[in-house]
Design an enzyme around this catalytic site. Structure first.
Site, PDB file in Angstrom:
ATOM      1  CG  PHE A 182     -39.912   9.583  42.749  1.00 52.69           C
ATOM      2  CD1 PHE A 182     -40.721  10.273  41.856  1.00 52.69           C
ATOM      3  CD2 PHE A 182     -39.918   8.200  42.719  1.00 52.69           C
ATOM      4  CE1 PHE A 182     -41.527   9.590  40.946  1.00 52.69           C
ATOM      5  CE2 PHE A 182     -40.715   7.510  41.812  1.00 52.69           C
ATOM      6  CZ  PHE A 182     -41.523   8.194  40.928  1.00 52.69           C
ATOM      7  CB  CYS A 183     -42.790  13.877  45.677  1.00 56.23           C
ATOM      8  SG  CYS A 183     -41.722  14.873  46.754  1.00 56.23           S
ATOM      9  CB  THR A 184     -43.235  17.746  42.456  1.00 52.77           C
ATOM     10  OG1 THR A 184     -44.408  17.054  42.047  1.00 52.77           O
ATOM     11  CG2 THR A 184     -42.916  18.854  41.458  1.00 52.77           C
TER      12      THR A 184
END
Length: 269
Positions: A182-184
């Protein structure tokens, strides 16, 4: 007080001549009260923009006239004032730098898991097959310090170009687990998931839409803190409210003619 609509969006798609798009997109944005950044590369588009809702929606409608961007999905949030100081439209070698040219997301995405499914897996502690689930933060260390998923794996990278080396050092830790990167907003975890699959890790997923989409659909479940953003808002809480509301400045609205609607404006072929 006028509310400012903030959008984040990206798409991996082959752009043969991004310099042509740089000009047309720049002109379209300059004719609207929009600021932020658009990055273009042969691998696709990545944008972070903010402005009055009418201008943002009008620009997106214009952009989506190009078939390559017709399915572009933008994540939305609001602020009391403009969080960006200027407008930049830039051509780069990559829309998110990894320094790993063999990774070409436009050639095929890694499997994605939506927010509701990830929440259900985290509630249970395993995926639908019973395999243990771990979340892997692909962001920079200072972003993770502002907020991340509970018990997320964090390799303390200071920039995304360090991810391939970190993967080689920690790959064995992921064996036998379902890994959700996951990331932003999704762009880094998408590249990371493809790299992990190429490295032989079998059960890898990317979180569709990243943390921002997760906040929108699943709120604060299993998440501690806020989501760091690279603008004057600093971070968004699980209700997508900014940690800091930028100071309002007068909006200068150009009095230029309307942007042409012909599809040829966006064509780089």
């Amino acid at each position: 007080m006028m509310q400012i609509l903030n959008i984040a969006a990206y798409k991996f798609v082959t752009l043969a001549q991004p310099e042509v798009l740089q000009t047309s997109i720049g002109q379209a944005l300059e004719q609207r009260a929009i600021k932020g950044t658009v990055l273009l590369a042969e691998e696709g588009i990545n944008l972070f923009l903010a402005g009055p809702a009418g201008d943002i929606h009008d620009f997106l409608a214009w952009l989506k006239q190009d078939d390559r961007f017709a399915d572009l999905q933008a994540k939305e949030s609001w602020s009391g004032a403009q969080p960006f100081r200027k407008l930049l439209v830039k051509v780069k070698p990559e829309i998110i730098r990894m320094n790993h040219p063999a990774i070409q997301p436009a050639a095929g995405r890694a499997p994605a898991v939506d927010a509701a499914t990830l929440k259900r897996w985290l509630d249970a502690g395993h995926d639908d097959t019973g395999r243990p689930v771990v979340t892997l933060d692909t962001r920079n260390d200072f972003e993770a310090d502002v907020g991340t998923f509970k018990n997320a794996i964090d390799w303390r990278i200071s920039k995304f170009t360090e991810f391939p080396e970190a993967l080689q050092a920690h790959k064995e830790e992921l064996a036998g687990k379902t890994v959700v990167s996951f990331c932003t907003g999704g762009i880094r975890c998408e590249k990371a998931a493809i790299l992990m699959r190429e490295a032989g890790i079998e059960n890898v997923w990317q979180l569709e839409g990243g943390i921002l989409k997760y906040f929108e659909e699943s709120g604060r479940a299993h998440f501690d803190g806020e989501c760091f953003v690279f603008d004057e808002r600093r971070a968004l809480d699980p209700e997508l409210k900014p940690q800091v509301n930028p100071v309002a400045k007068p909006l200068s609205r150009p009095t230029l003619p309307a942007v042409p609607t012909a599809l040829g404006v966006l064509s780089d072929s």
